[in-house]
Enzyme design. Sequence first.
Site, PDB file in Angstrom:
ATOM      1  N   HIS A 174      14.525 -38.813  43.494  1.00 45.20           N
ATOM      2  CA  HIS A 174      13.408 -37.989  43.009  1.00 45.20           C
ATOM      3  C   HIS A 174      13.676 -36.524  43.374  1.00 45.20           C
ATOM      4  CE1 HIS A 174       9.312 -36.378  42.905  1.00 45.20           C
ATOM      5  NE2 HIS A 174       8.989 -37.412  42.133  1.00 45.20           N
TER       6      HIS A 174
ATOM      7  N   CYS B  11       7.866 -28.408  39.579  1.00 42.48           N
ATOM      8  CA  CYS B  11       7.839 -28.505  41.045  1.00 42.48           C
ATOM      9  C   CYS B  11       9.247 -28.569  41.639  1.00 42.48           C
ATOM     10  CB  CYS B  11       7.083 -29.746  41.495  1.00 42.48           C
ATOM     11  SG  CYS B  11       5.307 -29.645  41.297  1.00 42.48           S
TER      12      CYS B  11
ATOM     13  N   GLU C 142      11.450 -30.889  36.356  1.00 42.22           N
ATOM     14  CA  GLU C 142      10.036 -30.688  36.701  1.00 42.22           C
ATOM     15  C   GLU C 142       9.828 -29.295  37.309  1.00 42.22           C
ATOM     16  OE1 GLU C 142       8.310 -33.797  39.083  1.00 42.22           O
ATOM     17  OE2 GLU C 142       6.628 -32.526  39.675  1.00 42.22           O
TER      18      GLU C 142
ATOM     19  N   HIS D 252       1.548 -41.250  50.350  1.00 44.74           N
ATOM     20  CA  HIS D 252       1.591 -39.784  50.398  1.00 44.74           C
ATOM     21  C   HIS D 252       0.700 -39.198  51.495  1.00 44.74           C
ATOM     22  CE1 HIS D 252       3.315 -40.472  46.417  1.00 44.74           C
ATOM     23  NE2 HIS D 252       3.633 -39.208  46.304  1.00 44.74           N
TER      24      HIS D 252
ATOM     25  N   GLU E  80      11.901 -39.398  37.820  1.00 39.88           N
ATOM     26  CA  GLU E  80      11.797 -37.928  37.962  1.00 39.88           C
ATOM     27  C   GLU E  80      12.959 -37.422  38.809  1.00 39.88           C
ATOM     28  OE1 GLU E  80       7.778 -37.788  39.808  1.00 39.88           O
ATOM     29  OE2 GLU E  80       7.072 -37.254  37.819  1.00 39.88           O
TER      30      GLU E  80
ATOM     31  N   ASP F 153       7.218 -41.084  55.344  1.00 39.18           N
ATOM     32  CA  ASP F 153       6.507 -40.914  54.080  1.00 39.18           C
ATOM     33  C   ASP F 153       7.517 -40.923  52.936  1.00 39.18           C
ATOM     34  OD1 ASP F 153       5.102 -39.473  51.796  1.00 39.18           O
ATOM     35  OD2 ASP F 153       3.497 -39.530  53.273  1.00 39.18           O
ATOM     36  N   GLY F 154       7.143 -41.575  51.830  1.00 34.49           N
ATOM     37  CA  GLY F 154       8.037 -41.600  50.680  1.00 34.49           C
ATOM     38  C   GLY F 154       8.284 -40.225  50.090  1.00 34.49           C
ATOM     39  N   HIS F 155       7.342 -39.311  50.284  1.00 38.40           N
ATOM     40  CA  HIS F 155       7.457 -37.980  49.665  1.00 38.40           C
ATOM     41  C   HIS F 155       7.488 -36.891  50.736  1.00 38.40           C
ATOM     42  CE1 HIS F 155       7.212 -34.667  46.998  1.00 38.40           C
ATOM     43  NE2 HIS F 155       6.744 -35.330  45.964  1.00 38.40           N
TER      44      HIS F 155
ATOM     45  N   CYS G  75       0.488 -32.063  40.063  1.00 41.34           N
ATOM     46  CA  CYS G  75       1.242 -31.406  41.135  1.00 41.34           C
ATOM     47  C   CYS G  75       1.716 -30.012  40.740  1.00 41.34           C
ATOM     48  CB  CYS G  75       2.443 -32.267  41.535  1.00 41.34           C
ATOM     49  SG  CYS G  75       3.502 -32.756  40.158  1.00 41.34           S
ATOM     50  N   CYS G  76       2.159 -29.866  39.481  1.00 43.43           N
ATOM     51  CA  CYS G  76       2.823 -28.614  39.103  1.00 43.43           C
ATOM     52  C   CYS G  76       1.879 -27.401  39.053  1.00 43.43           C
ATOM     53  CB  CYS G  76       3.533 -28.763  37.768  1.00 43.43           C
ATOM     54  SG  CYS G  76       4.827 -30.025  37.732  1.00 43.43           S
TER      55      CYS G  76
HETATM   56 ZN   LIG Z   1       5.060 -31.184  39.675  1.00 37.47          ZN
END
Ligand SMILES: [Zn+2]
Length: 610
Positions: free
Chosen positions: A249, A319, A317, A140, A301, A188-190, A395-396
């Site tokens: 995801h 997010c 989620e 990340h 997710e 990056d994976g995200h 994160c949220c």
């Molecule tokens: Zn989140």
Amino acid sequence: MAYAGPVRPTETATVVWHPVAAGAVTIAGGPLGARQAANRAAAIPSGLKQLREAKNVLNLEIAAGRAEGEAVGPIFADSDVHKWLEAAAWEYGRSADPALLDDILELTGLLEKAQADDGYLDSVVQLRGLERYSELEWSHEHYCAGHLIQAAVAYSRTTGRAELLDVARRVADHLVATFGPGRNPSLDGHPVIEMALVELYRETGERSYLDLAKHFVDTRGRGTITGGRDVGYYSDRVPVREATTVEGHSVRAVYLAAGAADVAAETGDAELLAALETQFASMITEKEYLTGGLGGRWEGEAFGDPFELPNDRAYAETCATIGGIQWAWRMLLATGKAGYADQIERMIYNGFISGVSQAGTEYFYVNTLHLRDRSVPDHDRTPARGRVGWFACACCPPNVMRTFSSLEGYLASTDADGLQLHQYLPGTVEAGGLKLTVATDYPWQGKITITVDQAGSGETTIGLRVPAWAEGATLTTAAGTDQVTAGEYASVRRTWQAGDQLVLDLPLTPRLTAPHPRVDASRGCLAIERGPLVYALEQADQAESVAVDDLRLDPAGALAEERREDLLGGVTLIKAAGSGPDGPVELVALPYHLWANRGPQPMRVWIPLR
Ligand SMILES: [Zn+2]
């Protein structure tokens, strides 16, 4: 000060509309105004406290040489500090509180000190002595950099000050020197870095940031991200411009799409924009919950297969819905299509604000559409626990904070002809040579009165979104009252005078909504909606304590409204005819987003028929 919001396309971007500066919009009360006020007064102070307790801030202090110890928490711990900083920056822009600025500057000082000489900055990687970018699929590092850049852009826009932007530019320059054609090819994976780099380009004019964002978008979807999961999880199975749907995801997928929309706008890439339109349409038809929740699978997710939308195991989620709003806003600007603003409204009023308590300090990670009787809270994120103050993976909460803090940036836009109102919140809008006051009790009532307070010379068009559900809507002007078409913008062009009024009347008759026939989990059920609000049956409101899971809806029965000022700060309930195990019973539905504000308890959105 008319500071720009989170998205500011350049003058040469291929967009139909430009956002009205966030600083030229005010929100004066209403349900979202109340949430925004709670966000500032309660969530943001509480969020910084949580970040200190969870030691995200300590990581930065250690990396800055001001404390000793080892890094604590997930590898992406910095990103939650960055999201908090972004929220604080937007709040400071709205109202300059010196104490808030002190907090911003304290954290900015830590980031300056922690930053390596070559611009690299990721406290957890630095403190753990990990090799940079060696596991980018999971580390990340770009994700953290992206959130830092977004915070810096917010701070720059609201204050004009450079401290944080200088840190972010050094990070971005380091990325430009390290990644891209002929350099490190890793991704990056995200995602999130794509959106961030485009916005930094917009803020600074530095073209290499846009080029790197375009590179990340163009090279994704070629199956190069290995990390123990199927490449689809990382949205790396199909090139972005060839993909016809979203997969994997859900937060990653919509962040990537939003960044790709930014790249398309700034590079005039019509092919990429068209692909994103196809993907968005697929998402809302096949992979979105009625609430605007995104992601039908806990596992990964993730978005599931088309129409894989279980209600009791919904992931949705918080997010992901926030990312959906960000993507939809960019698509709205690029296309001028009302459906994107409808989606923003659906997401904001349902799957987004369901993610936070009315008080503003407790959060859902997972926004289920059905909590069963005697559900066991067996997981950190289970909705059966109710909303909680923080998560191990947090994160949220700061994502909610920054979204409320920048909400003004998503409400209105301009073009050469005038301005467009996309969401109806009480307050003021200043753009296109006009200053307007919007007065409304929406979404509880459908009447929206727009008064022209100041007007320039010459003709200007005011465009008002008429939601797709608003059949029978009317618009009243000095010339009289006319029907307007649902699902489009109703436009009025004239030379405005101070005092002119427009009254948009959106019918909020409660309605029953059927699921898509392919969604097995909701087959044989209907949901109740009223205006933009999705309703739910919650146990506390049901007569004679008949279990929510035993209630049935009579679709032939009338839907009646009941206004309850004493409940949850004022709410319009809907009563429907139905039955329980022992015969007829009245069903009582409340807006979905308000569920679990009286403790976790059984709830369902989709109601089986009698
Ligand atoms: Zn989140």
